[in-house]
Design a protein around this motif. Structure first.
Motif, mmCIF file in Angstrom:
data_model
loop_
_atom_site.group_PDB
_atom_site.id
_atom_site.type_symbol
_atom_site.label_atom_id
_atom_site.label_comp_id
_atom_site.label_asym_id
_atom_site.label_seq_id
_atom_site.Cartn_x
_atom_site.Cartn_y
_atom_site.Cartn_z
ATOM 1 N N GLU A 36 0.821 -1.221 0.000
ATOM 2 C CA GLU A 36 0.000 0.000 0.000
ATOM 3 C C GLU A 36 0.853 1.269 0.000
ATOM 4 O O GLU A 36 0.482 2.276 -0.606
ATOM 5 C CB GLU A 36 -0.938 -0.004 1.216
ATOM 6 C CG GLU A 36 -2.076 -1.017 1.133
ATOM 7 C CD GLU A 36 -1.675 -2.453 1.501
ATOM 8 O OE1 GLU A 36 -0.482 -2.720 1.799
ATOM 9 O OE2 GLU A 36 -2.570 -3.320 1.482
ATOM 10 N N ILE A 37 1.971 1.239 0.684
ATOM 11 C CA ILE A 37 2.870 2.412 0.704
ATOM 12 C C ILE A 37 3.465 2.607 -0.699
ATOM 13 O O ILE A 37 3.614 3.734 -1.175
ATOM 14 C CB ILE A 37 4.009 2.210 1.737
ATOM 15 C CG1 ILE A 37 3.437 2.117 3.144
ATOM 16 C CG2 ILE A 37 5.071 3.315 1.610
ATOM 17 C CD1 ILE A 37 3.189 3.407 3.869
ATOM 18 N N LYS A 90 3.860 5.566 -5.806
ATOM 19 C CA LYS A 90 3.723 5.693 -7.274
ATOM 20 C C LYS A 90 2.842 6.888 -7.629
ATOM 21 O O LYS A 90 3.133 7.637 -8.556
ATOM 22 C CB LYS A 90 3.134 4.411 -7.875
ATOM 23 C CG LYS A 90 4.175 3.328 -8.063
ATOM 24 C CD LYS A 90 3.855 2.417 -9.228
ATOM 25 C CE LYS A 90 2.799 1.406 -8.860
ATOM 26 N NZ LYS A 90 2.652 0.352 -9.879
ATOM 27 N N LYS A 91 1.757 7.051 -6.871
ATOM 28 C CA LYS A 91 0.886 8.216 -7.091
ATOM 29 C C LYS A 91 1.636 9.518 -6.880
ATOM 30 O O LYS A 91 1.301 10.543 -7.465
ATOM 31 C CB LYS A 91 -0.295 8.186 -6.110
ATOM 32 C CG LYS A 91 -1.432 7.321 -6.515
ATOM 33 C CD LYS A 91 -2.653 7.801 -5.740
ATOM 34 C CE LYS A 91 -3.692 6.702 -5.651
ATOM 35 N NZ LYS A 91 -4.714 7.018 -4.678
ATOM 36 N N LYS A 92 2.625 9.491 -6.004
ATOM 37 C CA LYS A 92 3.396 10.692 -5.677
ATOM 38 C C LYS A 92 4.607 10.855 -6.585
ATOM 39 O O LYS A 92 5.477 11.696 -6.324
ATOM 40 C CB LYS A 92 3.847 10.644 -4.207
ATOM 41 C CG LYS A 92 2.704 10.745 -3.240
ATOM 42 C CD LYS A 92 2.068 12.128 -3.321
ATOM 43 C CE LYS A 92 0.707 12.168 -2.707
ATOM 44 N NZ LYS A 92 0.053 13.477 -2.863
ATOM 45 N N GLY A 93 4.714 10.000 -7.605
ATOM 46 C CA GLY A 93 5.772 10.208 -8.597
ATOM 47 C C GLY A 93 6.915 9.224 -8.566
ATOM 48 O O GLY A 93 7.868 9.365 -9.327
ATOM 49 N N ALA A 94 6.859 8.199 -7.698
ATOM 50 C CA ALA A 94 7.947 7.214 -7.681
ATOM 51 C C ALA A 94 7.953 6.442 -8.998
ATOM 52 O O ALA A 94 6.928 5.917 -9.429
ATOM 53 C CB ALA A 94 7.783 6.264 -6.499
ATOM 54 N N GLU A 115 -1.441 10.544 6.156
ATOM 55 C CA GLU A 115 -2.137 11.836 6.101
ATOM 56 C C GLU A 115 -1.656 12.553 4.858
ATOM 57 O O GLU A 115 -0.508 12.967 4.776
ATOM 58 C CB GLU A 115 -1.721 12.694 7.299
ATOM 59 C CG GLU A 115 -2.609 12.592 8.510
ATOM 60 C CD GLU A 115 -2.127 13.550 9.591
ATOM 61 O OE1 GLU A 115 -1.445 13.071 10.511
ATOM 62 O OE2 GLU A 115 -2.407 14.752 9.477
ATOM 63 N N ASP A 116 -2.545 12.679 3.887
ATOM 64 C CA ASP A 116 -2.153 13.292 2.617
ATOM 65 C C ASP A 116 -3.017 14.537 2.426
ATOM 66 O O ASP A 116 -4.155 14.438 1.984
ATOM 67 C CB ASP A 116 -2.370 12.272 1.487
ATOM 68 C CG ASP A 116 -1.768 12.736 0.168
ATOM 69 O OD1 ASP A 116 -1.467 13.941 0.037
ATOM 70 O OD2 ASP A 116 -1.618 11.885 -0.726
#
Ligand code: NI
Ligand code: MN
Length: 237
Positions: free
Chosen positions: A80-81, A86-90, A121-122
């Protein structure tokens, strides 16, 4: 304790930068910009090859999104992390789960359990971060290091000892959000460690556990583990 060519730098709280004998750089729990204990001289990095994340709390992954954009590391974490990373650009992720081992650039990384929580917390959103974990890292030179993440003591640390035999561990000792010195001393006994680096202490006033208290509890319990007290920014090798 001789690390035989591995360098370990504490950046405060649970954040560590490690360098392998071959020159690979591994960060665990990237919390830099908001970390009150990270020295200003240690907030920029020339390269980061791998970032290992123990769980989704901001004091452990607060700088992940920024660092993946700057350094394009392989992000290692529970499934999940990695999805969130990936959503954050990884661009590169190595998802795993507890009990699994991955070979990454000459390192063997095993994900082990931790008893804690793991919501991300996003902004205004709360995103499930899977479960919290710890890692046992085996370096090319045979050194085995256990980073426990945030956790209490648990009996299955005896399994971690038997199967993975860590030489050295980073254990949280601050209390309130993790175990304090009482449980950490018991963890040292279960893990039969040569040495322990206390972490997750002194960052905020609420974290009251100290290395001195851990050392005195180890002595009282007849546990021979050496307490390595380093200051943020300091490197041991
Ligand atoms: Ni936490
Ligand atoms: Mn924490």
């Amino acid at each position: 304790m001789n690390l035989n060519g591995v360098k370990i730098t504490w950046l405060g709280h649970s954040t560590f930068l490690m360098e392998t004998p071959a020159g690979k750089k591994i960060m665990i729990d990237p919390w830099i910009s908001g970390n009150p204990k990270t020295p200003a001289s240690h907030k920029k990095f020339d390269r980061i090859d791998f970032i290992l994340c123990t769980h989704g709390h901001g004091d452990h992954i607060g700088d992940l999104a920024d660092l993946v954009k700057k350094h394009n590391p392989v992000v290692v974490g529970i499934y999940e992390i990695c999805l969130w990373a990936k959503k954050k650009g990884a661009q590169q992720v190595a998802p795993m789960n507890k009990g699994g081992t991955r070979t990454l650039g000459g390192l063997k990384v095993t994900m082990v359990t931790a008893n804690h929580s793991s919501t991300i917390e996003d902004g205004m959103e709360m995103i499930p971060g899977g479960e919290p974990c710890g890692f046992v890292i085996e370096f090319e030179n045979g050194l085995r290091v256990y980073h426990a993440g945030d956790t209490n003591v648990f009996g299955d640390m005896a399994i971690i000892q038997e199967l993975y035999k860590p030489d050295l561990a980073m254990l949280p000792i601050g209390d309130v959000y993790t175990m304090g010195p009482l449980e950490a001393a018991y963890a040292c006994r279960l893990l039969q460690l040569k040495a322990v680096i206390p972490m997750h202490w002194g960052t905020f006033p609420a974290l009251t556990g100290t290395p001195e208290e851990l050392a005195s509890r180890l002595r009282a319990g007849g546990v021979s583990t050496e307490v390595i007290t380093i200051i943020p920014g300091e490197t041991i090798s």
